[in-house]
Design a protein around this motif. Structure first.
Motif, PDB file in Angstrom:
ATOM      1  N   ASP A  40       0.804  -1.220   0.000  1.00  0.00           N
ATOM      2  CA  ASP A  40       0.000   0.000   0.000  1.00  0.00           C
ATOM      3  C   ASP A  40       0.838   1.273   0.000  1.00  0.00           C
ATOM      4  O   ASP A  40       2.003   1.280   0.401  1.00  0.00           O
ATOM      5  N   ILE A  41       0.178   2.345  -0.428  1.00  0.00           N
ATOM      6  CA  ILE A  41       0.742   3.691  -0.342  1.00  0.00           C
ATOM      7  C   ILE A  41      -0.148   4.497   0.600  1.00  0.00           C
ATOM      8  O   ILE A  41      -1.374   4.416   0.540  1.00  0.00           O
ATOM      9  N   TYR A  42       0.481   5.235   1.509  1.00  0.00           N
ATOM     10  CA  TYR A  42      -0.225   6.024   2.512  1.00  0.00           C
ATOM     11  C   TYR A  42       0.131   7.493   2.299  1.00  0.00           C
ATOM     12  O   TYR A  42       1.291   7.872   2.413  1.00  0.00           O
ATOM     13  N   CYS A  43      -0.860   8.293   1.993  1.00  0.00           N
ATOM     14  CA  CYS A  43      -0.605   9.692   1.635  1.00  0.00           C
ATOM     15  C   CYS A  43      -1.260  10.639   2.648  1.00  0.00           C
ATOM     16  O   CYS A  43      -2.409  10.437   3.041  1.00  0.00           O
ATOM     17  N   LYS A  64      -3.746   0.696  -2.926  1.00  0.00           N
ATOM     18  CA  LYS A  64      -2.773  -0.302  -3.315  1.00  0.00           C
ATOM     19  C   LYS A  64      -1.746   0.316  -4.272  1.00  0.00           C
ATOM     20  O   LYS A  64      -2.087   1.162  -5.100  1.00  0.00           O
ATOM     21  N   ILE A  65      -0.492  -0.110  -4.146  1.00  0.00           N
ATOM     22  CA  ILE A  65       0.560   0.341  -5.070  1.00  0.00           C
ATOM     23  C   ILE A  65       0.287  -0.264  -6.440  1.00  0.00           C
ATOM     24  O   ILE A  65       0.059  -1.467  -6.562  1.00  0.00           O
ATOM     25  N   ASN A  66       0.284   0.585  -7.465  1.00  0.00           N
ATOM     26  CA  ASN A  66      -0.008   0.080  -8.804  1.00  0.00           C
ATOM     27  C   ASN A  66       1.065   0.425  -9.833  1.00  0.00           C
ATOM     28  O   ASN A  66       0.848   0.285 -11.043  1.00  0.00           O
ATOM     29  N   PHE A  67       2.229   0.888  -9.333  1.00  0.00           N
ATOM     30  CA  PHE A  67       3.332   1.214 -10.238  1.00  0.00           C
ATOM     31  C   PHE A  67       4.636   0.924  -9.500  1.00  0.00           C
ATOM     32  O   PHE A  67       4.776   1.299  -8.341  1.00  0.00           O
ATOM     33  N   ARG A  77       4.387   6.613  -9.659  1.00  0.00           N
ATOM     34  CA  ARG A  77       4.102   5.721  -8.534  1.00  0.00           C
ATOM     35  C   ARG A  77       3.198   6.394  -7.500  1.00  0.00           C
ATOM     36  O   ARG A  77       2.378   5.741  -6.849  1.00  0.00           O
ATOM     37  N   GLU A  78       3.318   7.730  -7.372  1.00  0.00           N
ATOM     38  CA  GLU A  78       2.644   8.441  -6.295  1.00  0.00           C
ATOM     39  C   GLU A  78       1.489   9.338  -6.727  1.00  0.00           C
ATOM     40  O   GLU A  78       0.667   9.723  -5.903  1.00  0.00           O
TER      41      GLU A  78
END
Length: 214
Positions: A40-43, A64-67, A77-78
């Motif tokens: 996962d990415i947390y922003c 979810k991370i997709n790159f 990526r972000e």
């Protein structure tokens, strides 16, 4: 998407960049940062008010991370998380600080520049490490700086935000000048090396990550 296609897209987007100040006032500073675990990415995105120097809004987003991580293509990526957390804001920032590069990038389109164009907002890149260019170390006094030179052009400044502390690498993202980018970073680096809006956003995103890993 193939790397060659991403390069062409970056080069096309770069044509839209502006290094002229595109704001009328400087009262609300956005600061945003992302943290990652394996999936996962947390922003986190905060709005920091000047001259009061206080946080007036915090928004977060997780997906979810997709790159994959590919040097020079961090924005791909972000950017999805940044765009989605931005949509949740009640206050509109006058300028946004990103933990990354602006025009100090192999193709002149780092994270802050890419997102600045997509959001059509003034943006500044403030990184802890250099991606491209050469420079001389600035004096140890707070506010000292030296130009970051890449391919014969100034693409940013190496700025000492606190006395005898390692400098940061500041570059304009979009709709902001070189000089103004440097001034905003120094203005918001109140006690620490990293500007307060970015420091707080980083702390929140890391907290989200730890919570997600439990």
């Amino acid at each position: 998407m193939k790397i060659t296609n991403l390069i062409r897209e970056q080069e096309k987007l770069r044509e839209s960049l502006s290094l002229k100040n595109g704001f009328e006032k400087l009262e609300l500073i956005g600061g945003t940062d992302c943290a990652f675990d394996e999936e996962d990415i947390y922003c986190a995105f905060i709005i920091f008010s000047l001259p009061e120097s206080r946080v007036i809004e915090v928004k977060t987003f997780q997906e979810k991370i997709n790159f994959p991580y590919i040097p020079g293509f961090l924005s791909y990526r972000e950017k999805g998380a940044y765009l989605k957390v931005y949509e949740k804001l009640e206050y509109q920032p006058d300028v946004i600080l990103f933990d990354g590069q602006g025009i100090s990038h192999p193709r002149g389109l780092g994270l802050a520049s890419h997102l600045g164009i997509l959001l059509d907002k003034p943006t500044v890149g403030c990184a802890k490490t250099k991606l491209v260019g050469k420079y001389e170390m600035p004096d140890k006094k707070r506010g000292s700086y030296s130009p970051l030179i890449y391919r014969g052009e100034i693409v940013g400044y190496v700025l000492r935000t606190q006395e005898s502390v390692a400098p940061v690498f500041v570059s304009p993202g979009h709709k902001i000048s070189l000089a103004t980018a440097k001034e905003i970073v120094l203005k918001t680096a109140l006690k620490y090396r990293i500007p307060e809006p970015l420091r707080i956003a980083h702390t929140i995103s890391q907290s989200l990550k730890r919570r997600g890993e439990r």
